[in-house]
Write a protein that holds these residues in place. Structure first.
Motif, PDB file in Angstrom:
ATOM      1  N   LEU A 104       0.844  -1.075   0.016  1.00 35.39           N
ATOM      2  CA  LEU A 104       0.127   0.072   0.016  1.00 35.39           C
ATOM      3  C   LEU A 104       0.805   1.044  -0.096  1.00 35.39           C
ATOM      4  O   LEU A 104       0.511   2.293  -0.871  1.00 35.39           O
ATOM      5  N   ALA A 105       1.971   1.261   0.838  1.00 29.33           N
ATOM      6  CA  ALA A 105       2.801   2.542   0.740  1.00 29.33           C
ATOM      7  C   ALA A 105       3.444   2.776  -0.581  1.00 29.33           C
ATOM      8  O   ALA A 105       3.710   3.919  -0.873  1.00 29.33           O
ATOM      9  N   ARG A 106       4.106   1.663  -1.113  1.00 32.93           N
ATOM     10  CA  ARG A 106       4.596   2.013  -2.435  1.00 32.93           C
ATOM     11  C   ARG A 106       3.849   2.384  -3.514  1.00 32.93           C
ATOM     12  O   ARG A 106       4.093   3.155  -4.064  1.00 32.93           O
ATOM     13  N   GLU A 107       2.563   1.773  -3.461  1.00 38.16           N
ATOM     14  CA  GLU A 107       1.498   2.259  -4.393  1.00 38.16           C
ATOM     15  C   GLU A 107       1.345   3.618  -4.392  1.00 38.16           C
ATOM     16  O   GLU A 107       1.222   4.431  -5.160  1.00 38.16           O
ATOM     17  N   ALA A 108       1.086   4.168  -2.855  1.00 39.75           N
ATOM     18  CA  ALA A 108       0.667   5.474  -2.744  1.00 39.75           C
ATOM     19  C   ALA A 108       1.657   6.216  -2.926  1.00 39.75           C
ATOM     20  O   ALA A 108       1.598   7.415  -3.478  1.00 39.75           O
ATOM     21  N   ALA A 109       3.209   5.894  -2.790  1.00 39.40           N
ATOM     22  CA  ALA A 109       4.052   6.813  -3.044  1.00 39.40           C
ATOM     23  C   ALA A 109       4.376   7.006  -4.724  1.00 39.40           C
ATOM     24  O   ALA A 109       4.531   8.008  -5.045  1.00 39.40           O
ATOM     25  N   ALA A 110       4.026   5.858  -5.433  1.00 38.43           N
ATOM     26  CA  ALA A 110       4.214   5.906  -6.555  1.00 38.43           C
ATOM     27  C   ALA A 110       3.280   6.990  -7.550  1.00 38.43           C
ATOM     28  O   ALA A 110       3.341   7.739  -8.162  1.00 38.43           O
ATOM     29  N   ARG A 111       1.604   6.876  -6.701  1.00 35.85           N
ATOM     30  CA  ARG A 111       0.880   7.618  -7.108  1.00 35.85           C
ATOM     31  C   ARG A 111       1.097   9.120  -6.878  1.00 35.85           C
ATOM     32  O   ARG A 111       0.997  10.225  -7.679  1.00 35.85           O
ATOM     33  N   LEU A 112       1.495   9.447  -5.501  1.00 31.97           N
ATOM     34  CA  LEU A 112       1.900  10.983  -5.312  1.00 31.97           C
ATOM     35  C   LEU A 112       3.009  11.367  -6.001  1.00 31.97           C
ATOM     36  O   LEU A 112       3.378  12.617  -6.214  1.00 31.97           O
ATOM     37  N   GLU A 113       4.129  10.671  -6.188  1.00 34.46           N
ATOM     38  CA  GLU A 113       5.212  10.935  -7.164  1.00 34.46           C
ATOM     39  C   GLU A 113       4.871  11.416  -8.621  1.00 34.46           C
ATOM     40  O   GLU A 113       5.320  12.351  -9.132  1.00 34.46           O
ATOM     41  N   HIS A 114       3.828  10.587  -9.123  1.00 36.15           N
ATOM     42  CA  HIS A 114       3.388  11.152 -10.276  1.00 36.15           C
ATOM     43  C   HIS A 114       2.703  12.312 -10.210  1.00 36.15           C
ATOM     44  O   HIS A 114       3.123  13.103 -11.312  1.00 36.15           O
ATOM     45  N   PHE A 115       1.794  12.552  -9.376  1.00 41.07           N
ATOM     46  CA  PHE A 115       1.049  14.052  -9.391  1.00 41.07           C
ATOM     47  C   PHE A 115       2.456  15.123  -8.930  1.00 41.07           C
ATOM     48  O   PHE A 115       2.320  16.357  -9.532  1.00 41.07           O
ATOM     49  N   VAL A 116       3.480  14.826  -8.184  1.00 31.13           N
ATOM     50  CA  VAL A 116       4.237  15.565  -7.716  1.00 31.13           C
ATOM     51  C   VAL A 116       4.926  15.906  -9.280  1.00 31.13           C
ATOM     52  O   VAL A 116       5.491  17.122  -9.725  1.00 31.13           O
ATOM     53  N   VAL A 123       3.672  15.764 -12.247  1.00 33.81           N
ATOM     54  CA  VAL A 123       2.897  16.578 -13.068  1.00 33.81           C
ATOM     55  C   VAL A 123       2.734  18.045 -12.573  1.00 33.81           C
ATOM     56  O   VAL A 123       2.979  18.967 -13.596  1.00 33.81           O
ATOM     57  N   ASP A 124       2.904  18.187 -11.316  1.00 31.70           N
ATOM     58  CA  ASP A 124       2.925  19.508 -10.843  1.00 31.70           C
ATOM     59  C   ASP A 124       4.114  20.066 -11.347  1.00 31.70           C
ATOM     60  O   ASP A 124       4.198  21.398 -11.853  1.00 31.70           O
ATOM     61  N   GLY A 125       5.410  19.527 -11.435  1.00 32.59           N
ATOM     62  CA  GLY A 125       6.412  20.129 -11.747  1.00 32.59           C
ATOM     63  C   GLY A 125       6.519  20.565 -13.158  1.00 32.59           C
ATOM     64  O   GLY A 125       6.896  21.445 -13.788  1.00 32.59           O
ATOM     65  N   ASP A 126       5.912  19.452 -13.897  1.00 31.97           N
ATOM     66  CA  ASP A 126       5.943  19.630 -15.576  1.00 31.97           C
ATOM     67  C   ASP A 126       4.982  21.108 -15.574  1.00 31.97           C
ATOM     68  O   ASP A 126       5.023  21.998 -16.416  1.00 31.97           O
ATOM     69  N   THR A 127       3.780  21.108 -14.916  1.00 35.95           N
ATOM     70  CA  THR A 127       2.936  22.613 -15.047  1.00 35.95           C
ATOM     71  C   THR A 127       3.592  23.630 -14.479  1.00 35.95           C
ATOM     72  O   THR A 127       3.316  24.721 -15.185  1.00 35.95           O
ATOM     73  N   VAL A 128       4.441  23.886 -13.503  1.00 32.04           N
ATOM     74  CA  VAL A 128       5.045  25.101 -13.118  1.00 32.04           C
ATOM     75  C   VAL A 128       6.091  25.254 -14.179  1.00 32.04           C
ATOM     76  O   VAL A 128       6.373  26.440 -14.654  1.00 32.04           O
ATOM     77  N   ASP A 129       6.777  24.301 -14.683  1.00 32.88           N
ATOM     78  CA  ASP A 129       7.751  24.799 -15.628  1.00 32.88           C
ATOM     79  C   ASP A 129       6.901  25.275 -16.826  1.00 32.88           C
ATOM     80  O   ASP A 129       7.552  26.353 -17.580  1.00 32.88           O
ATOM     81  N   ALA A 130       5.972  24.831 -17.260  1.00 32.10           N
ATOM     82  CA  ALA A 130       5.222  25.416 -18.526  1.00 32.10           C
ATOM     83  C   ALA A 130       4.605  26.699 -18.259  1.00 32.10           C
ATOM     84  O   ALA A 130       4.480  27.330 -18.815  1.00 32.10           O
ATOM     85  N   TYR A 131       4.204  26.774 -16.824  1.00 34.31           N
ATOM     86  CA  TYR A 131       3.651  28.048 -16.506  1.00 34.31           C
ATOM     87  C   TYR A 131       4.873  29.287 -16.673  1.00 34.31           C
ATOM     88  O   TYR A 131       4.579  30.183 -17.003  1.00 34.31           O
TER      89      TYR A 131
END
Length: 173
Positions: free
Chosen positions: A142-154, A156-164
């Motif tokens: 569960l922790a590994r799955e949650a970590a992977a999911r959150l890492e994905h969103f981080v 994506v957030d980094g990509d959106t900030v770069d694009a901004y």
């Protein structure tokens, strides 16, 4: 990848974020689960193992950790909307050679599915297994799955900030 329960002797804690005790006393299970996610995403497997062990120290901690981790994993899924024979896929972060995790992956998938469908009958055997011999492996999955999911969103957030910053020339339209 975390695959060995014996990386650290039982009761051993190592210096680092996963072992910091806040001023109010011992961290709760949800805090240990967050620490496990943070350690996994930083490839700090020793502290991830410590955090998982600490989250398993008593029933209240175990349930708080499971609640936090499943809430991350069900975010965005149609609550109550899955057919009874459908399972939420879990185990993308488990390697094929980690055979000892197969049952834990099955339990984790059943637990996440049970949460999505509010299926107490499906959750009960998983929670029983979680309190027993499979508890460590289930919580690691569960922790590994949650970590992977959150890492994905981080990411994506980094990509959106770069694009901004790219389109605004540094933060100004």
């Amino acid at each position: 990848m975390i695959s060995d329960r014996d990386d650290l002797p039982a009761g051993t804690t190592s210096p680092g974020a996963a072992t910091i005790v806040p001023a109010g006393g011992e961290p709760d299970g949800a805090t240990w689960a967050r620490a496990a996610i943070g350690a996994i995403n930083r490839r700090d497997h020793a502290n991830a193992i410590v955090a998982v062990r600490m989250a398993l120290r008593d029933e209240a901690s175990r349930l708080a950790a499971v609640d936090l981790l499943t809430s991350i994993l069900v975010q965005g899924l149609p609550m109550g909307g899955l057919k009874p024979d459908v399972r939420v896929p879990v185990g993308k972060t488990v390697l094929r050679e980690e055979h000892h995790c197969a049952k834990a992956v099955e339990h984790a998938a059943n637990l996440v599915t049970a949460v999505v469908n509010s299926d107490v009958g499906l959750a009960a055997p998983v929670l029983e297994a979680h309190a027993g011999d499979h508890g460590f492996d289930i919580l690691v999955v569960l922790a590994r799955e949650a970590a992977a999911r959150l890492e994905h969103f981080v990411g994506v957030d980094g990509d959106t900030v770069d694009a901004y910053y790219f389109v605004t020339g540094g933060g100004q339209f």
